[in-house]
Design a protein around this motif. Structure first.
Motif, PDB file in Angstrom:
ATOM      1  N   THR A  94       4.601  -5.162   2.983  1.00 28.35           N
ATOM      2  CA  THR A  94       3.585  -5.131   3.539  1.00 28.35           C
ATOM      3  C   THR A  94       2.607  -5.431   2.692  1.00 28.35           C
ATOM      4  O   THR A  94       2.705  -6.135   1.578  1.00 28.35           O
ATOM      5  N   PHE A  95       1.248  -5.376   3.158  1.00 29.79           N
ATOM      6  CA  PHE A  95       0.011  -6.049   2.329  1.00 29.79           C
ATOM      7  C   PHE A  95      -0.767  -4.933   1.678  1.00 29.79           C
ATOM      8  O   PHE A  95      -0.549  -3.769   1.673  1.00 29.79           O
ATOM      9  N   PHE A  96      -1.862  -5.293   1.252  1.00 35.18           N
ATOM     10  CA  PHE A  96      -2.858  -4.385   0.427  1.00 35.18           C
ATOM     11  C   PHE A  96      -4.192  -5.221   0.692  1.00 35.18           C
ATOM     12  O   PHE A  96      -4.564  -6.252   0.467  1.00 35.18           O
ATOM     13  N   LEU A  97      -5.067  -4.003   0.984  1.00 35.74           N
ATOM     14  CA  LEU A  97      -6.373  -4.518   1.387  1.00 35.74           C
ATOM     15  C   LEU A  97      -7.356  -4.503   0.451  1.00 35.74           C
ATOM     16  O   LEU A  97      -7.358  -3.344  -0.377  1.00 35.74           O
TER      17      LEU A  97
ATOM     18  N   ALA B  95       1.111   1.285  12.826  1.00 33.15           N
ATOM     19  CA  ALA B  95       0.709   1.855  11.498  1.00 33.15           C
ATOM     20  C   ALA B  95      -0.759   1.783  11.663  1.00 33.15           C
ATOM     21  O   ALA B  95      -1.474   0.980  11.665  1.00 33.15           O
TER      22      ALA B  95
ATOM     23  N   HIS C 165      -3.178 -13.064   2.225  1.00 35.89           N
ATOM     24  CA  HIS C 165      -2.510 -13.326   3.364  1.00 35.89           C
ATOM     25  C   HIS C 165      -3.377 -13.660   4.674  1.00 35.89           C
ATOM     26  O   HIS C 165      -3.286 -14.383   5.433  1.00 35.89           O
TER      27      HIS C 165
ATOM     28  N   ARG D 148      -2.882   1.788   9.038  1.00 35.37           N
ATOM     29  CA  ARG D 148      -3.249   0.766   8.240  1.00 35.37           C
ATOM     30  C   ARG D 148      -2.724  -0.667   8.520  1.00 35.37           C
ATOM     31  O   ARG D 148      -1.614  -0.891   8.476  1.00 35.37           O
ATOM     32  N   MET D 149      -3.785  -1.617   8.793  1.00 37.78           N
ATOM     33  CA  MET D 149      -3.375  -2.949   9.227  1.00 37.78           C
ATOM     34  C   MET D 149      -2.380  -3.331   8.064  1.00 37.78           C
ATOM     35  O   MET D 149      -1.553  -4.443   8.575  1.00 37.78           O
ATOM     36  N   ALA D 150      -2.577  -3.123   6.948  1.00 35.94           N
ATOM     37  CA  ALA D 150      -1.731  -3.587   5.636  1.00 35.94           C
ATOM     38  C   ALA D 150      -0.510  -3.190   5.897  1.00 35.94           C
ATOM     39  O   ALA D 150       0.524  -3.891   5.019  1.00 35.94           O
ATOM     40  N   ASP D 151      -0.218  -2.244   6.686  1.00 36.53           N
ATOM     41  CA  ASP D 151       1.535  -1.597   6.711  1.00 36.53           C
ATOM     42  C   ASP D 151       2.077  -2.556   7.974  1.00 36.53           C
ATOM     43  O   ASP D 151       3.324  -2.134   8.160  1.00 36.53           O
ATOM     44  N   ARG D 152       1.515  -3.522   8.590  1.00 35.77           N
ATOM     45  CA  ARG D 152       2.526  -4.130   9.521  1.00 35.77           C
ATOM     46  C   ARG D 152       3.384  -4.832   9.097  1.00 35.77           C
ATOM     47  O   ARG D 152       3.297  -5.649   8.203  1.00 35.77           O
TER      48      ARG D 152
ATOM     49  N   LEU E   6      -6.256  -9.383   2.748  1.00 34.76           N
ATOM     50  CA  LEU E   6      -5.179  -8.678   2.538  1.00 34.76           C
ATOM     51  C   LEU E   6      -4.296  -9.534   1.489  1.00 34.76           C
ATOM     52  O   LEU E   6      -4.170 -10.812   1.961  1.00 34.76           O
TER      53      LEU E   6
ATOM     54  N   MET F  23       8.230   4.562   6.124  1.00 35.98           N
ATOM     55  CA  MET F  23       7.805   4.252   7.622  1.00 35.98           C
ATOM     56  C   MET F  23       9.239   3.548   8.605  1.00 35.98           C
ATOM     57  O   MET F  23       9.296   3.646   9.978  1.00 35.98           O
TER      58      MET F  23
ATOM     59  N   VAL G 260      -0.337  -9.287  11.102  1.00 34.49           N
ATOM     60  CA  VAL G 260      -1.802  -8.864  11.668  1.00 34.49           C
ATOM     61  C   VAL G 260      -2.225  -9.785  12.896  1.00 34.49           C
ATOM     62  O   VAL G 260      -3.342  -9.553  13.198  1.00 34.49           O
TER      63      VAL G 260
ATOM     64  N   THR H   2       0.825  -1.195  -0.095  1.00 30.37           N
ATOM     65  CA  THR H   2       0.030  -0.091   0.005  1.00 30.37           C
ATOM     66  C   THR H   2       0.994   1.353   0.071  1.00 30.37           C
ATOM     67  O   THR H   2       1.899   1.315   0.875  1.00 30.37           O
TER      68      THR H   2
END
Lengths: 169, 418
Positions: free
Chosen positions: A127-130, B246, A97, B248-252, A119, A79, B276, A73
């Motif tokens: 990291t992931f994408f919702l 973060a 995921h 956004r949960m997706a950013d973990r 995700l 970060m 997550v 994302t």
């Protein structure tokens, strides 16, 4: 109201009556309906290229040129080290995921229930994408399932311009 | 920093709707209950206040905090509003703690409220979901139960946690609340009742999820000198910790576990953390609070916990973040009875959010009030003579407040100061 009435406070001064009235639910205590809505002029600002990408059938994440962190994302700055990120094109195939099927939801999305949220993970992205998963029954979704991105033909410039389906359909 | 004590607390009965009292009156009721427990405390001895409420949308009133401060008769003294989602109440107590610890105030009032009945449940869920990234998360189907469902799915995948283990949390907390007169939703349930309740977001069912509430709570914090002057049952806030993650949960990210003193890296050699499935912010908050309070083995050194169980799953995840058991063992921990009344460390003896309700801005303060009464040994006195929930000889308790998908988390350690 005439000009005479506005300037003469002791004459025929009368506040105009409202025809709309009030919607009351109770009188002891008084509980009444209060309506509130607003249109925003919302800017996607530094995230704009992501939404533009969706309209072209592309999925863009971010990569940090300094520490190498990758983000499925997108984010304008890293970060982990704070550096400005670069845009990184993501493959259109990933894996589930985690997932859930929502049978209820916020008011805005109630009419769309049930819907499945996932995700998405990619092997080389940190990291992931919702997103939403379509084309599969709730009890057939599995963690690790390969999925591929599809895009709306007419863009809404929202993250739902992209959605996923199982790779094998 | 100076030692800080909690000397009094008050709470309204949480309810689906409280239309006869607005947010100011609800807080006034909780505040007056607190004041009644410390007769020597008069308004002129209170140096200021901190207000806790989550959503301007629910209140339909900006600057509602000052309206309460005003209603309580505390103007023109200092006051401010704290907002940190679901953790607002816990953060409010910590902000008041800072005011006293720094020496700026000798006595500080902390109060919180939420009036969620002013919109219907699904609009309320929409307001709550606005506390997720409105560019990337909310528009996809913003719904907090959905987010928590995805997190616990991953917890189940990593650790083998079961839906029956989640249900056990619901049975425990609703059952505890049968003896709490302030609780909104006390109930005698079986695992089967929970398993058969309506599916909301797989695997979370209606009885795995807290309800929306109207309610208020207040606590009074004081310096050592003032605390001992005003009460013979002061409770010290001996550790505070705050963690974040973060939005956004997706950013973990996937990294290594942040270890507590009683753990070692070998326990988790193949675990990607936090992903997550776990709350890195909760672990961070616990670590900071434990260091301040001198806790090295929480399971042995804490007598009870009031934690943020908005979902049964988050209670199980939080056992692990707090180090009451290892990561992955939360499901077995509740199954073993360790978290039950009479167990090794009773968790949510009050009934928690699941059974007491969750008027967001009041919730963290509610935990403070119940923990205070536990440590004072005054549960029976405050619960109409029913002391079933009183943990015998409780000397040290922990309160835990939690926002977002683990985005802001506070942990505060409280101990008997008499």
């Amino acid at each position: 109201m005439s000009a005479e009435q506005r300037t003469n406070p002791v004459g025929k001064v009368k506040l105009e009556e409202e025809e709309k009235g009030a919607v009351l639910y109770n009188v002891d205590p008084i509980i009444m309906k209060y309506h509130y809505e607003i249109d925003y002029m919302h800017s996607y600002a530094q995230d704009s290229p992501f939404f533009e990408g969706l309209s072209k059938g592309e999925l863009w994440g971010s990569k940090c040129p300094v520490c190498g962190s990758t983000f499925a994302t997108p984010r304008g700055h890293c970060m982990n080290c704070g550096a400005k990120t670069e845009w990184m094109k993501l493959p259109l195939e990933g894996k589930v995921h985690t997932y859930t099927t929502c049978y209820f939801g916020s008011q805005e999305f109630l009419a769309e229930t049930p819907f499945t949220l996932i995700l998405v993970e990619w092997p080389d992205v940190d990291t992931f994408f919702l997103s939403r998963l379509l084309g599969v029954a709730p009890n057939e979704v599995k963690i690790g399932m390969p999925v591929k991105a599809k895009f709306r033909r007419l863009s809404q410039f929202k993250p739902t311009d992209v959605y996923f389906v199982p790779s094998d359909i | 920093m100076r030692p800080v004590y909690m000397i009094a607390g008050g709470i309204t009965k949480f309810a689906k709707a409280s239309p006869r009292k607005d947010f100011r009156y609800m807080v006034k009721e909780a505040f007056d209950q607190a004041m009644a427990d410390v007769p020597g405390l008069t308004l002129d001895l209170i140096d200021g206040s901190v207000a806790s409420y989550f959503s301007d949308h629910f209140t339909r009133q900006l600057m509602a905090g000052i309206m309460v401060h005003d209603y309580l008769g505390l103007t023109p003294k200092p006051s401010k509003r704290i907002e940190s989602g679901g953790a607002t109440g816990g953060m409010c107590i910590q902000s008041a703690w800072e005011a006293v610890a720094s020496g700026r105030m000798d006595v500080c009032a902390a109060f919180g409220f939420e009036t969620m009945s002013h919109v219907n449940t699904w609009k309320g869920n929409e307001f709550i979901a606005l506390a997720s990234d409105t560019n990337f998360d909310y528009p996809v189907g913003g719904f907090y139960t959905g987010y928590y469902a995805m997190m616990v799915k991953r917890h189940m995948y990593e650790f083998g946690t079961t839906e029956e283990q989640l249900a056990a949390v619901s049975v425990k907390n609703h059952g505890n609340a049968l003896h709490n007169p302030y609780a909104q939703f006390p109930a005698e349930l079986t695992i089967e009742d929970v398993m058969k309740s309506e599916m909301i977001a797989d695997p979370l069912k209606r009885l795995d999820i807290c309800v929306m509430s109207d309610g208020a709570a207040a606590v009074i914090l004081a310096s050592e000198e003032m605390a001992h002057k005003l009460t013979d049952k002061p409770v010290r806030i001996s550790g505070v910790g705050t963690g974040t993650d973060a939005m956004r949960m997706a950013d973990r990210p996937s990294r290594e576990v942040i270890l507590l003193p009683h753990e070692n890296a070998a326990d988790y050699k193949d675990l990607k953390y936090p992903g997550v499935h776990s709350f890195r912010g909760g672990r961070t908050a616990a670590k900071e609070a434990y260091e301040m309070a001198g806790i090295t083995n929480p399971l042995e050194e804490i007598d009870f916990v009031e934690l943020h169980d908005a979902f049964t799953s988050s209670e199980i995840q939080t056992y692990e973040d707090l180090g009451l058991c290892k990561y992955g063992e939360g499901g077995k921990f509740v199954e073993s009875g360790a978290a039950s009344l009479g167990g090794k460390v009773p968790v949510n003896p009050s009934g928690g959010l699941l059974a007491c309700g969750h008027p967001v801005g009041a919730t963290g303060l509610m935990q403070g009030v119940f923990a205070l009464w536990q440590l004072q040994g005054t549960i029976g006195q405050h619960f109409n003579g029913d002391d079933t929930l009183q943990i015998k000889n409780a000397k040290r308790g922990l309160i835990h407040s939690h926002a977002g998908t683990g985005t802001y988390i506070t942990v505060s350690v409280m101990e008997r100061g008499f």
